[in-house]
Design an enzyme around this catalytic site. Structure first.
Site, PDB file in Angstrom:
ATOM      1  CG  HIS A  64       0.342 -17.904 -22.962  1.00  0.00           C
ATOM      2  ND1 HIS A  64      -0.280 -18.631 -23.935  1.00  0.00           N
ATOM      3  CD2 HIS A  64       1.626 -17.742 -23.382  1.00  0.00           C
ATOM      4  CE1 HIS A  64       0.586 -18.918 -24.899  1.00  0.00           C
ATOM      5  NE2 HIS A  64       1.758 -18.382 -24.591  1.00  0.00           N
ATOM      6  CG  HIS A  77       1.267  -7.514  -6.782  1.00  0.00           C
ATOM      7  ND1 HIS A  77       0.289  -8.121  -6.014  1.00  0.00           N
ATOM      8  CD2 HIS A  77       2.310  -8.385  -6.772  1.00  0.00           C
ATOM      9  CE1 HIS A  77       0.729  -9.280  -5.551  1.00  0.00           C
ATOM     10  NE2 HIS A  77       1.950  -9.476  -6.008  1.00  0.00           N
ATOM     11  CG  ASP A  87      11.599  -5.873  -0.459  1.00  0.00           C
ATOM     12  OD1 ASP A  87      12.375  -5.025  -0.945  1.00  0.00           O
ATOM     13  OD2 ASP A  87      10.457  -5.583  -0.042  1.00  0.00           O
ATOM     14  CB  CYS A 107      -0.929   0.006   1.212  1.00  0.00           C
ATOM     15  SG  CYS A 107      -2.274  -1.185   1.088  1.00  0.00           S
TER      16      CYS A 107
END
Ligand SMILES: O=P(O)(O)O[C@H]1O[C@H](CO)[C@@H](O)[C@H](O)[C@H]1O
Ligand SMILES: O=P(O)(O)O[C@H]1O[C@H](CO)[C@@H](O)[C@H](O)[C@H]1O
Lengths: 347, 347
Positions: free
Chosen positions: A301, A166, A78, A55
Site C-alpha cells: 500500500h 531508509h 535505538d 550515514c
C-alpha cells in the site's frame, strides 16, 4: 463502464480489504484553500553528512558506530516501540480494561550509503538489493513472529525525521489490527468465491484499465477503486504470491523496475520528492506458517498525503476521524486528470 | 491498581468501542526529535476581519451575505461533500466494485460573532447557546437522516482553514463506518452485560480516578484507557443519555461548564490555543428513532494532534496506518506527568 453519475456526484465505494466504505466527493477539489500550507520537501540533501546517524561510518545515539556499508544496512532501532522481553501486564478481569503483552523487535534498514538518493533514483540492481533484504528479514523474523511489518515513512510531512533513504521493520508477537482485518476479509472472500480476492481484483483492473498507473508482465499498480488518500496506490504481483520471500529472482527484478516507474510518476506529479507512507502486507508468519494461507495475496500500500500541490495536503480530520473517510476527487479523475502522472522519466 | 509493568513497558490495550487494540510504548517520549516542526497556532486574530467569510455581515464564496448575527449562526456549506439530491450510482454486480448512493447535507455553524474567541474563552451562557443549537440541528436533521455528525476541526494543524470559532454538521443517508462500528460494539456489550458500556465505563473511571481530567456532578472527562492520540479525551454524561437533544437544561449548563474546564486545561498544557478535532456520537436517528437504542450512550471524542510541545505533533504514519495505532506515553503518564494539565484557569 463508469457512468457520468459516478464521476461527477458524491457516492460511497466499498473497500473489500477493510470491510468499510469511503465517501467519494468528485467536486470538492474546486473549493478554495486558505488553510495550512506545508514546507515543500527538502531537495538539497548532502550525499554524506557527518552528523547524520544513518550515514556509513557515523556514530548513532547509543554510541555504536555504523560500518562503512556500501549497499543496504540493517540495525536495531535505538528507541524501539517493541522489545523482545517486555513483561506480561497481567490482564484485568474487567472487559473495559483489557491489556495484553506486546513483544517484538524494531529494525531500521538503510537502502543505500548515500543520503541524496531515493528509491526511484537508485539503480535497478540497488533496488533489487533492498527487496532481497526485505525478503531476508521477513524470512528471519517470521520464523518466530506472527507479523513482520515493513514500512517506509518518506518525507518530513510523514513524520520521517531523517532524509537518508531508509525504512523500518517492526516484528510483533501479535497480529496487528490492520493485517488482522485484512486476513479476515481475504479469508471470507476466498471461502465464498474460491479464488484469492486480490488475484481476481488485479485481473479485473488489468482488463478495465481505468485505474492502472503502471503495469508489467509480473506486476500491476492501481489507484484502487476504494482509495481513501487522493493518490493512494496498491501494488500487486499478477501471480498468486503469499509473502515477499516467495518472489522469484525475475519477480524481484520486475518489482524493482515497477517500483522505480511508480515512484518516478509520483515525483513528477507535483515535481518534488513525493512524501508517503508505504508498507507490505503478506500472509502472516510464525505460528501461521503451518496453516493454509491460500486466501492471502502479497501487496504493498502507498499512502501519500498530498492533495493539491507539493505544499497542500489532504487533512484526514474531523469527519474522517469521527465518521468516515472522505476523498475530494475520484480515483478515475486521478488517472485521467493528472497527465504528469503518466510521465515515466524524472522531469 | 496499575502495576509498574503497565506503566513502564510496552503492552497492548483494548478499545471496546472499536473492537481494536492500541500499542502503548511508555518509553518512546525519550527519543530525540529532529523531524518536522509545525507553526505554532496563530494567537493574534482580529475580532472582525472584513475579508473573513464567517464574520457577521460579510459576503461568502457564493455571493450570499451573512446576517449581522450576535449569537450562533448556521448556514449551508458552500462546498458540500454531501448534497441532498445526488443520483444513485447503480451498483456493479461485482463484489470488488461496489458503490452506493450518498445523500445528505453539510452545514457550518459559527459559535460566536467574534473571530478572536474560542469555546474556553466564551461565556458559559454563550457555550450553552452552542449546545442548544447542536441539539436543535440533531433534532431537525435527525427526523430524516440516520446520522448527524457534529464535528469541530480546530487549528490550521487540523485542516481548519478559518480561525473564526465554528464547527460543521454533516448529515447523511447512511451510517458511516465509525458510528456503525461503535453501534455494533455497544450493542454486543449491552447484550452481554445488561448495561450500556459507556455508563459502566464512566462509573469505573470515576471510582479509579487514574485517568480523570475533569468531572462534575453530571459529566466526566477522561483520557480513555485505550486512547490512541497522546492527549485524547472522552467526555461523558453520568446519566444514561442517548442523544445530545435529550440533555436537560441543567445538563446543558453542566456541559458548557465542563467543556470550558477541559478546553482550558488543553490550552494550558502547551500554552497555546490547543488544536484538535472533536465530535459527538449519540444514538442514530432517522429510521433508527423507532428502534431500541438502549445500548447507546452519548459521548464526545477529542483528538488533539500534539505530542511534545505546541510545535511537535504525533505522526500517525507508517506503522499506525499499515499495522496498528501506537502511542508514545501511557494515558496515566498524561495525567501524572503533565501538571499544567491540572490548572483550571487560562494562564
Ligand atoms: O470542510 P473544511 O474545513 O474545508 O475541510 C476540512 O474538514 C473536512 C472534514 O473533516 C476534511 O475533509 C478536509 O480535508 C479538511 O481540510
Ligand atoms: O520511528 P520514527 O521514524 O522516529 O517515527 C515515525 O514513525 C513511527 C512509526 O510509524 C511513528 O510512531 C512516529 O510517530 C513517527 O514519527
Amino acid at each position: 463502464h463508469l457512468s457520468c453519475v459516478t464521476l461527477e456526484h458524491q457516492h460511497l465505494r466499498y473497500n473489500p480489504l477493510r470491510d468499510s466504505w469511503v465517501l467519494v466527493s468528485a467536486h470538492r477539489m474546486k473549493r478554495p484553500w486558505a488553510g495550512q500550507v506545508e514546507r515543500p520537501p527538502e531537495e538539497h540533501i548532502p550525499r554524506y553528512d557527518p552528523n547524520n546517524p544513518l550515514c556509513p561510518g557515523n556514530k548513532r545515539a547509543n554510541g555504536k558506530g555504523n560500518p562503512d556499508y556500501d549497499s543496504t544496512f540493517v540495525f536495531e532501532n535505538d528507541f524501539p516501540a517493541l522489545q523482545p522481553d517486555a513483561p506480561d501486564p497481567g490482564s484485568d478481569q474487567d472487559p473495559l480494561f483489557q491489556s495484553k503483552a506486546a513483544r517484538g523487535v524494531c529494525k531500521v534498514m538503510c537502502f543505500h550509503p548515500w543520503s541524496d538518493v531515493t528509491l526511484p533514483l537508485m539503480k535497478k540492481e540497488e533496488v533489487v538489493n533492498v527487496i532481497d533484504k526485505w525478503a531476508e528479514l521477513v524470512e528471519e523474523l517470521g520464523t518466530i513472529y506472527p507479523w513482520v511489518q515493513i514500512f517506509e515513512n518518506k518525507g518530513a510531512m510523514m513524520g520521517c525525521s531523517n532524509p537518508h533513504p531508509h525504512c523500518q521493520v517492526w516484528a510483533s508477537n501479535f497480529l496487528p489490527n490492520e493485517p488482522a482485518l485484512s486476513d479476515r476479509c481475504q479469508r471470507a472472500y476466498y471461502e465464498k468465491h474460491g479464488e484469492p480476492m486480490l488475484l481476481q481484483y488485479a485481473k479485473r483492473e488489468a482488463e478495465k484499465k481505468e485505474r492502472v498507473v503502471v503495469e508489467s508482465s509480473d506486476w500491476l499498480a492501481v489507484v484502487p477503486y476504494w482509495a481513501t488518500w487522493p493518490y493512494q496506490t496498491l501494488l500487486l504481483p499478477r501471480r498468486h504470491v503469499l509473502r515477499i520471500s516467495d518472489l522469484t529472482t525475475e519477480e524481484r527484478e520486475g518489482l524493482a523496475a515497477i517500483m522505480k516507474r511508480l515512484l518516478t510518476k509520483y515525483d513528477n506529479l507535483f515535481e518534488v520528492s513525493f512524501p508517503y507512507s508505504m508498507g507490505w502486507h503478506g500472509a502472516p508468519t510464525g505460528p501461521y506458517l503451518k496453516e493454509d494461507n491460500s486466501h492471502w495475496q502479497l501487496h504493498a500500500h502507498y499512502y501519500p498525503p498530498l492533495l493539491r500541490s507539493a505544499t497542500v495536503k489532504k487533512f484526514m480530520v474531523g469527519y474522517e476521524m469521527l465518521a468516515q473517510e472522505q476523498r475530494d476527487l475520484t480515483p478515475e479523475q486521478v488517472i485521467h486528470l493528472c497527465t504528469c502522472f503518466h510521465t515515466e522519466q524524472r522531469t
